[in-house]
Design a protein around this motif. Sequence first.
Motif, mmCIF file in Angstrom:
data_model
loop_
_atom_site.group_PDB
_atom_site.id
_atom_site.type_symbol
_atom_site.label_atom_id
_atom_site.label_comp_id
_atom_site.label_asym_id
_atom_site.label_seq_id
_atom_site.Cartn_x
_atom_site.Cartn_y
_atom_site.Cartn_z
ATOM 1 N N VAL A 1 0.859 -1.083 -0.012
ATOM 2 C CA VAL A 1 -0.031 -0.130 -0.038
ATOM 3 C C VAL A 1 0.751 1.269 -0.003
ATOM 4 N N ALA A 2 2.012 1.276 0.934
ATOM 5 C CA ALA A 2 2.821 2.327 0.994
ATOM 6 C C ALA A 2 3.559 2.673 -0.517
ATOM 7 N N LEU A 3 3.950 1.450 -1.143
ATOM 8 C CA LEU A 3 4.790 1.438 -2.312
ATOM 9 C C LEU A 3 3.508 1.970 -3.401
ATOM 10 N N GLY B 1 0.541 6.479 -12.203
ATOM 11 C CA GLY B 1 -0.674 5.967 -12.356
ATOM 12 C C GLY B 1 -0.800 4.471 -12.008
ATOM 13 N N GLY B 2 -1.099 3.637 -12.995
ATOM 14 C CA GLY B 2 -1.617 2.342 -13.236
ATOM 15 C C GLY B 2 -0.184 1.573 -13.094
ATOM 16 N N VAL B 3 0.831 2.082 -13.935
ATOM 17 C CA VAL B 3 1.923 1.784 -13.966
ATOM 18 C C VAL B 3 2.778 1.619 -12.771
ATOM 19 N N GLY B 4 2.559 2.354 -11.952
ATOM 20 C CA GLY B 4 3.123 2.547 -10.501
ATOM 21 C C GLY B 4 2.764 1.465 -9.667
ATOM 22 N N ALA B 5 1.406 1.137 -9.968
ATOM 23 C CA ALA B 5 0.772 0.035 -9.296
ATOM 24 C C ALA B 5 1.643 -1.478 -9.442
ATOM 25 N N GLY B 6 1.909 -1.639 -10.999
ATOM 26 C CA GLY B 6 3.017 -2.740 -11.100
ATOM 27 C C GLY B 6 4.316 -2.819 -10.587
ATOM 28 N N LEU C 1 7.982 -5.032 -6.320
ATOM 29 C CA LEU C 1 8.965 -4.628 -5.190
ATOM 30 C C LEU C 1 8.299 -5.721 -4.105
ATOM 31 N N THR C 2 7.101 -5.649 -3.794
ATOM 32 C CA THR C 2 6.428 -6.243 -2.670
ATOM 33 C C THR C 2 6.668 -7.663 -2.736
ATOM 34 N N TYR C 3 6.646 -8.390 -3.981
ATOM 35 C CA TYR C 3 6.823 -9.726 -4.376
ATOM 36 C C TYR C 3 8.427 -10.058 -3.737
#
Length: 454
Positions: A175-177, A192-197, A202-204
Amino acid sequence: MNQTYSIRQKVKQLSKILLPILITQLSLFGMNFFDTVMSGHSSPVDLAGVAIGSSIWTPIFTGLTGVLIAITPIVAQLIGARQQHKVSYQIFQGILLSIAISALVIVFGVLFLEQGLSLMTLEPKVTQVAFHYLIALSFGLAPILVYTVLRCFIDALGRTEVTMIITLISLPINVALNYIFIFGKFGLPAMGGVGAGIASALTYWCLLFIALGVIYYRQPFAGYQIFRVWHNISFATWFEQLRIGVPIGIAIFFETAIFAAVTLFMSAYSTVTIAGHQAALNFSSLLYMVPMSMSLALTIAVGFEVGGRRYQDARQYSYLGIGMAVCMALFCAVGLTIYRETVASIYTTDPVVLEMTAQFLIYAIFFQLSDGIAAPIQGALRGYKDVNVTSVVAFVSYWVLGLPIGIALAKMTTLGPYGYWIGLISGLAFGAIFLFFRLYRIQKTAVLEQRLIA
């Protein structure tokens, strides 16, 4: 896992296994949930782009995860048969296999992703978001697949609370990332949406490193010494794992790909329709984590009992799990009926998208019962290592029956995009019926074989 002798003990043990798995699944899905929700608050274009990207990523990711889930029944049965000395070798080979699979998928994506997206009739900006969202996610494919193997090992030992804690730690990181990369904080541009990817990839990696630390230093996992002895690649062991895992992965792929296919059919409609469909489908997938968690719990419990040749206990676990999943599905369906407009408002502030989402959620209500029956049956069958028929049932139910019904209703009636959802509901219902009869037959055969041996 411990042997149980009464229904009450089984309910207690199954619940003990289930609750951490449910929290883990909700947390893992929470990453995709927050990707979608936070992208939707960036713009409808970002929401639609993530929708298309997720429709491609989800069936591939869940299908590959399904292949690696073979580790769970393999380890559960080894432990049930008191052959713990064989576990570490299976896990090590599973890790090598997961790395090889991720490399093949990335190569395939490099060759065909751009061409595949170009075949869709999407707005150029939506295509651009989807493409770069998937590129970003690909950097997290290898770590999340290796983590899946490690998670299967931990869960098969009955220590599902450990993976729960690992995942709960990673969710706020995601969520923070997301907040940083989607909206552009700390001097970074808003992506935007690219940042979600990027955030999810990174979380993985965080998930993997935490799991590695736990398995290396904490008991009982460290006692298996998985990383203390290097083993060469064993194609025979890979084949054994793939023989069980591929049918599981195919079945899961067929089920998730049907939703992806419907999303791609939705590309013929407006961006608003795509956004509303994806928001409703995303929440439906969130609710699906309940029966899916029961499915994973039953694979562990049934696999343990089958490994010990306690077939009557395995049968009791199966029907306990199905009954509990149906009750939870009914609860979710009632809640969604009452609060569907509130749910829709979570995803967007755009009034048109909000109304469209609320309409789609009406159909999502009917998903719950079929999922509540079909998913736990699949988990029980995996505990028996019966996986081939399940993949055939998934193909017939979703692609031969469900999808054609959806296409016909969407093209030949005034239902339009809602016709696809009725097709999805039909496919899920067919699958639940077919799988129930398969489970009944497998259980009957197992009991007869046990009597003959006795």
